[in-house]
Design a protein around this motif. Structure first.
Motif, PDB file in Angstrom:
ATOM      1  N   THR A  72       0.887  -1.146   0.000  1.00  0.00           N
ATOM      2  CA  THR A  72       0.000   0.000   0.000  1.00  0.00           C
ATOM      3  C   THR A  72       0.928   1.200   0.000  1.00  0.00           C
ATOM      4  O   THR A  72       1.674   1.418   0.956  1.00  0.00           O
ATOM      5  CB  THR A  72      -0.899   0.016   1.250  1.00  0.00           C
ATOM      6  OG1 THR A  72      -1.666  -1.192   1.252  1.00  0.00           O
ATOM      7  CG2 THR A  72      -1.812   1.224   1.257  1.00  0.00           C
ATOM      8  N   LYS A  73       0.937   1.915  -1.097  1.00  0.00           N
ATOM      9  CA  LYS A  73       1.922   2.990  -1.280  1.00  0.00           C
ATOM     10  C   LYS A  73       1.436   4.263  -0.607  1.00  0.00           C
ATOM     11  O   LYS A  73       0.865   5.140  -1.223  1.00  0.00           O
ATOM     12  CB  LYS A  73       2.215   3.196  -2.758  1.00  0.00           C
ATOM     13  CG  LYS A  73       2.838   1.951  -3.372  1.00  0.00           C
ATOM     14  CD  LYS A  73       3.249   2.152  -4.790  1.00  0.00           C
ATOM     15  CE  LYS A  73       3.821   0.863  -5.339  1.00  0.00           C
ATOM     16  NZ  LYS A  73       4.539   1.021  -6.565  1.00  0.00           N
ATOM     17  N   ILE A  74       1.690   4.312   0.693  1.00  0.00           N
ATOM     18  CA  ILE A  74       1.318   5.473   1.502  1.00  0.00           C
ATOM     19  C   ILE A  74       2.600   6.043   2.088  1.00  0.00           C
ATOM     20  O   ILE A  74       3.466   5.302   2.539  1.00  0.00           O
ATOM     21  CB  ILE A  74       0.359   5.069   2.641  1.00  0.00           C
ATOM     22  CG1 ILE A  74      -0.945   4.524   2.074  1.00  0.00           C
ATOM     23  CG2 ILE A  74       0.097   6.245   3.566  1.00  0.00           C
ATOM     24  CD1 ILE A  74      -1.885   3.967   3.117  1.00  0.00           C
TER      25      ILE A  74
END
Length: 146
Positions: A72-74
């Motif tokens: 999850t590219k946060i």
């Protein structure tokens, strides 16, 4: 194992062995930028590459499975205070609109992909002080009309 625990294990093993991303990438057969990104949890790794990475660092299957997991590219949305990362934000802040204008003038209405993408970091020696050369190479994705 989650991505943070995976990153901690990978970075600790890398440091304990005195390795660089360049050396590891060359030995494993991947890009050093991609390798660092995957090990820092921002990309997933194919199973065979995850095994190469964990075998190389003498880490277990749990780390390999975490490397394979889709991220999850946060990231932190606050302006960073690390000087190097801040300067990259500054470049985009100062030149972002300029880059958008020039890219769209050359290609049309669209964006540069961060999925069909590669990046290189090179050192350019200069008598006035070494230079950092960043190459961002992304596929152009035109906006569609329908």
């Amino acid at each position: 194992m989650d991505k943070q625990a995976m990153t901690d294990a990978l970075v600790s093993a890398k440091a304990a062995k005195g390795l660089t991303w360049e050396t590891m990438a060359s030995d494993i057969g991947v890009s050093p930028v991609w390798l660092a990104s995957a090990c820092l949890g921002m990309n997933s790794s194919p199973a065979d590459t995850a095994k190469k990475i964990t075998d190389y660092l003498e880490l277990g299957e749990d780390v390999a499975k975490a490397l394979e997991a889709f991220p999850t590219k946060i990231w932190d949305q606050a302006v960073p205070t690390d000087p190097l990362i801040y300067r990259l934000y500054e470049v985009v802040g100062v030149y972002g609109e300029t880059l958008k204008e020039v890219i769209q003038e050359k290609f049309g209405d669209g964006i540069m992909s961060a999925i069909d993408f590669s990046m290189e970091v090179d050192k350019v020696e200069d008598p006035k002080g070494d230079r950092v050369l960043l190459t961002l190479n992304g596929k152009f994705l035109p906006y569609k009309t329908w």
